[in-house]
Design a protein around this motif. Structure first.
Motif, short mmCIF file in Angstrom:
data_model
loop_
_atom_site.label_atom_id
_atom_site.label_comp_id
_atom_site.label_asym_id
_atom_site.label_seq_id
_atom_site.Cartn_x
_atom_site.Cartn_y
_atom_site.Cartn_z
N GLU A 97 18.85 16.55 33.36
CA GLU A 97 19.11 15.62 32.28
C GLU A 97 19.19 16.27 30.90
OE1 GLU A 97 19.98 12.77 33.00
OE2 GLU A 97 19.05 12.19 34.90
N LEU A 111 19.41 13.43 27.94
CA LEU A 111 18.48 12.29 27.95
C LEU A 111 17.21 12.68 27.19
CD1 LEU A 111 18.26 9.43 29.21
CD2 LEU A 111 16.97 10.48 31.08
N TYR A 127 21.26 7.97 26.42
CA TYR A 127 21.73 9.35 26.33
C TYR A 127 22.20 9.65 24.91
CZ TYR A 127 21.51 10.05 31.37
OH TYR A 127 21.06 10.19 32.67
#
Length: 209
Positions: A97, A111, A127
């Protein structure tokens, strides 16, 4: 070991300078590695602030928001130092992420947080896209020597005495985990910048080990 005293503000500027000099074609991925008592989060945020003031998009991410679910990280008990060292941080999620998307060929779409360790639920964070000239600064513990894809690494050292003195009593059980990390990983040799942070308000940059 030789160390030169430095202010937190000057240290933040040093980290920011490494980011602006990076030029890797993707956001600079920076680790600020150290125990909570060493001030890693504050230093990471200060460096991100310097970069933003210079017009460089910078996102500070706390690795503590990428822990594994309680059912997994506490499987060996709530006060097991080996589990704290080996099982708490979700390395795959942090790579998937954050570090992967910010790395070579990535989308830059990262993220900011994944898991709230207090509620033990997903944070449902949105995000954020970090441009190639920007930076993602991750602060937390045990970030080095685990194969994570960082471009710049800062390690905040603390003596056993300082760590024990500054840790809240309820976290004293974690001390052996920091000892394992120091002995097995030797993070001072993995980092680009090593800082003595026995008193995080008065750091000193290590110039020779």
């Amino acid at each position: 070991m030789k160390a030169s005293p430095v202010t937190v503000a000057a240290l933040a500027r040093q980290i920011a300078a490494r980011v602006t000099a990076f030029g890797g074609g993707h956001p600079a991925r920076v680790a600020v590695d150290g125990a909570p008592t060493a001030g890693a989060a504050d230093l990471a945020e200060a460096a991100a602030g310097v970069l933003r003031d210079e017009g460089v998009p910078a996102l500070h991410i706390a690795a503590g928001m990428f822990l594994r679910a309680a059912s997994l990280r506490l499987e060996r008990g709530r006060t097991n130092p080996d589990a704290y060292y080996e099982d708490w941080l979700d390395l795959r999620a942090l790579t998937r992420e954050v570090l992967g998307p910010a790395g070579p060929g990535g989308t830059g779409r990262v993220l900011p947080s994944l898991w709230d360790p207090v509620t033990d639920r997903a944070t449902r964070a949105a995000y954020v896209t970090v441009p190639a000239h920007g930076a993602v600064i991750v602060s937390g513990v045990f970030l080095l020597g685990a194969g994570l894809g960082f471009d710049v690494a800062v390690h905040l050292m603390q003596s056993d005495a300082a760590l024990t003195r500054r840790l809240p009593a309820e976290l004293g059980w974690t001390v052996p985990a920091y000892g394992r990390y120091r002995d097995e990983v030797m993070p001072e040799y993995q980092a680009d910048v090593v800082v003595r942070a026995d008193d995080p308000r008065h750091p000193a940059v290590v110039t020779a080990l």
